[in-house]
Design an enzyme around this catalytic site. Structure first.
Site, PDB file in Angstrom:
ATOM      1  N   HIS A 122      42.600  21.419  32.697  1.00  0.00           N
ATOM      2  CA  HIS A 122      43.706  20.809  31.947  1.00  0.00           C
ATOM      3  C   HIS A 122      43.168  20.273  30.617  1.00  0.00           C
ATOM      4  O   HIS A 122      42.940  19.071  30.463  1.00  0.00           O
ATOM      5  CB  HIS A 122      44.337  19.676  32.741  1.00  0.00           C
ATOM      6  CG  HIS A 122      45.086  20.103  33.955  1.00  0.00           C
ATOM      7  ND1 HIS A 122      44.465  20.557  35.102  1.00  0.00           N
ATOM      8  CD2 HIS A 122      46.421  20.133  34.206  1.00  0.00           C
ATOM      9  CE1 HIS A 122      45.384  20.850  36.008  1.00  0.00           C
ATOM     10  NE2 HIS A 122      46.570  20.605  35.500  1.00  0.00           N
ATOM     11  N   ARG A 160      58.651  27.991  29.388  1.00  0.00           N
ATOM     12  CA  ARG A 160      57.536  28.942  29.389  1.00  0.00           C
ATOM     13  C   ARG A 160      58.032  30.390  29.461  1.00  0.00           C
ATOM     14  O   ARG A 160      57.374  31.285  28.937  1.00  0.00           O
ATOM     15  CB  ARG A 160      56.574  28.606  30.530  1.00  0.00           C
ATOM     16  CG  ARG A 160      55.807  27.311  30.244  1.00  0.00           C
ATOM     17  CD  ARG A 160      54.663  27.064  31.181  1.00  0.00           C
ATOM     18  NE  ARG A 160      53.825  25.979  30.671  1.00  0.00           N
ATOM     19  CZ  ARG A 160      53.928  24.708  31.013  1.00  0.00           C
ATOM     20  NH1 ARG A 160      54.858  24.360  31.897  1.00  0.00           N
ATOM     21  NH2 ARG A 160      53.133  23.785  30.490  1.00  0.00           N
ATOM     22  N   GLU A 196      41.048  23.162  38.115  1.00  0.00           N
ATOM     23  CA  GLU A 196      40.125  22.117  38.556  1.00  0.00           C
ATOM     24  C   GLU A 196      40.790  21.039  39.395  1.00  0.00           C
ATOM     25  O   GLU A 196      40.113  20.168  39.924  1.00  0.00           O
ATOM     26  CB  GLU A 196      39.410  21.490  37.337  1.00  0.00           C
ATOM     27  CG  GLU A 196      40.071  20.273  36.712  1.00  0.00           C
ATOM     28  CD  GLU A 196      41.234  20.594  35.792  1.00  0.00           C
ATOM     29  OE1 GLU A 196      41.442  19.834  34.838  1.00  0.00           O
ATOM     30  OE2 GLU A 196      41.944  21.581  36.038  1.00  0.00           O
ATOM     31  N   GLU A 225      39.604  39.333  46.166  1.00  0.00           N
ATOM     32  CA  GLU A 225      40.571  40.222  46.832  1.00  0.00           C
ATOM     33  C   GLU A 225      40.867  41.462  46.003  1.00  0.00           C
ATOM     34  O   GLU A 225      41.018  42.559  46.541  1.00  0.00           O
ATOM     35  CB  GLU A 225      41.861  39.451  47.097  1.00  0.00           C
ATOM     36  CG  GLU A 225      43.015  40.265  47.656  1.00  0.00           C
ATOM     37  CD  GLU A 225      42.875  40.533  49.141  1.00  0.00           C
ATOM     38  OE1 GLU A 225      43.580  41.426  49.643  1.00  0.00           O
ATOM     39  OE2 GLU A 225      42.070  39.856  49.805  1.00  0.00           O
TER      40      GLU A 225
END
Length: 305
Positions: A122, A160, A196, A225
Site C-alpha cells: 500500500h 476503478r 502485504e 498454479e
C-alpha cells in the site's frame, strides 16, 4: 441504509465532485491541511508503530516530520483518487513511462502470453500505475476489498471500472476470487494484488522488518498454479509526479512460504527506501493483534487505500 453509512457514502460522493471541480493546487492544499491536523499530538498511534518497525527504533523516536509526511502522502493519494477520473490518461501514461523502471518485465510477460501477478504494498498511487497498464498492456484484473456501506463499495468499483480495471470482489461473489484470477492469468491477463496486508488472519507466516507477521498467500499461489511470473511493484510519490519500479520475477520454485517471504523481503527494501509513502495505518504485525482485532479481520471494512 444505516444513517451513518448513508452520511459516509454521501460524503465520498460530494468529495468526488468537489475535488474534481477545484484547481489541483487548491485541492492538494486542502488535503494537506487535513493531514497536518491529523498529525497533531503525534499522529495515529498505529502509523507511528508501523513506521518504527521500518526505522528499527522505538515508536516515540519516530520523527514527527515523518509522521506528518506520511499523512500528507496518504491525503495526496485520496486527493488524486477523487481527481483521477477527470485526468488525461494519455498524459498520465507518458508520465509513468518517464519515471518508471523495470517496465520491460511486464512487457515480456505480456509478449509470452502468460500474464503476470503484480504484487504491491500500500504505497504511493497504484491506480495511476493501473492506468498505464490499461493503455499499454490491457485491462488489469484487481481484487476489491468489500467496504461498508455496500453503496460505497459499488462507488469504488465504478471508479476503478471507469479507469479500465476489471474488479473482482474479495467476498460475496458467485465464484471464489482465486479461481477467477487463475482463469485471467491463463488468458494472458495482468492481475494486480495489494500483497502485504493479510485480511483473513490465516495468511503465510513471514518475518517482516525483523518481526513476525502474516501476508496473503494469493500472489505466490497464483504464480505457482499458473506459471505466471510474480513481479514485485513499488509506487511512491515525487514532488511533481510519481515513481514506479517493477522488480525482477521472484523465484517460486521453493513453494508458497518461501515465495511469500521473498516477496516480503522485497517489500521491506522498497518501503524502507520510501517510508513516508507507505500508507499502512492498520495493524500488520502479529504483536499488534489481539483476539478482538483478529476477529474483526473477518468483518466488512471501512475505506482504506
Amino acid at each position: 441504509m444505516d444513517p451513518k453509512a448513508r452520511v459516509l457514502d454521501l460524503g465520498y460522493a460530494a468529495g468526488w465532485r468537489l475535488v474534481r471541480a477545484l484547481p489541483r493546487r487548491w485541492a492538494l492544499g486542502l488535503f494537506g491541511i487535513a493531514a497536518d491536523r491529523a498529525a497533531r499530538g503525534g499522529g495515529p498511534v498505529q502509523l507511528r508503530r508501523n513506521l518504527a518497525r521500518v526505522l528499527s527504533i522505538a515508536p516515540a523516536q519516530v520523527p514527527d516530520e515523518l509522521v506528518r509526511a506520511s499523512l500528507r502522502s496518504y491525503a495526496r493519494y485520496w486527493c488524486e483518487a477523487f481527481r483521477l477520473p477527470s485526468m488525461d490518461p494519455v498524459w498520465l501514461t507518458e508520465r509513468v513511462e518517464s519515471s518508471a523502471t523495470g517496465l520491460e518485465h511486464i512487457h515480456e510477460a505480456a509478449e509470452r502470453g502468460r500474464g503476470a501477478v503484480l504484487a504491491l504494498p500500500h504505497s504511493g498511487n497504484w491506480d495511476v500505475a493501473g492506468v498505464w497498464l490499461v493503455r499499454r498492456v490491457g485491462a488489469p484484473t484487481v481484487v476489491a476489498e468489500r467496504l461498508e456501506p455496500e453503496s460505497l463499495f459499488r462507488r469504488f468499483v465504478r471508479f476503478r471500472e471507469h479507469l479500465g480495471f476489471e474488479i473482482i470482489p474479495l467476498t460475496g461473489g458467485t465464484t471464489p476470487p482465486f479461481e477467477q484470477l487463475v482463469a485471467r492469468l491463463r488468458q494472458g491477463r495482468m492481475v494486480g494484488l495489494l500483497g502485504e496486508r493479510d485480511l483473513t488472519g490465516a495468511g503465510v507466516p513471514v518475518t517482516f522488518f525483523g518481526e513476525p507477521a502474516r501476508m496473503p498467500a494469493g500472489p505466490a499461489r497464483l504464480a505457482i498454479e499458473t506459471g505466471a511470473p510474480l513481479l514485485p511493484v513499488h509506487c511512491w510519490f515525487t514532488p511533481d509526479g510519481w515513481g514506479f519500479q517493477v522488480g525482477e520475477p521472484i523465484d517460486t520454485a521453493r513453494g508458497v512460504q518461501h515465495t511469500t517471504q521473498a516477496l516480503a523481503d522485497r517489500f521491506a527494501a522498497d518501503i524502507a527506501a520510501h517510508p513516508a509513502d507507505w500508507h499502512m495505518l492498520q495493524p500488520l504485525w502479529t504483536a499488534d493483534f489481539t483476539g478482538d482485532r483478529i476477529a474483526r479481520r473477518h468483518t466488512h471494512r471501512k475505506p482504506s487505500p
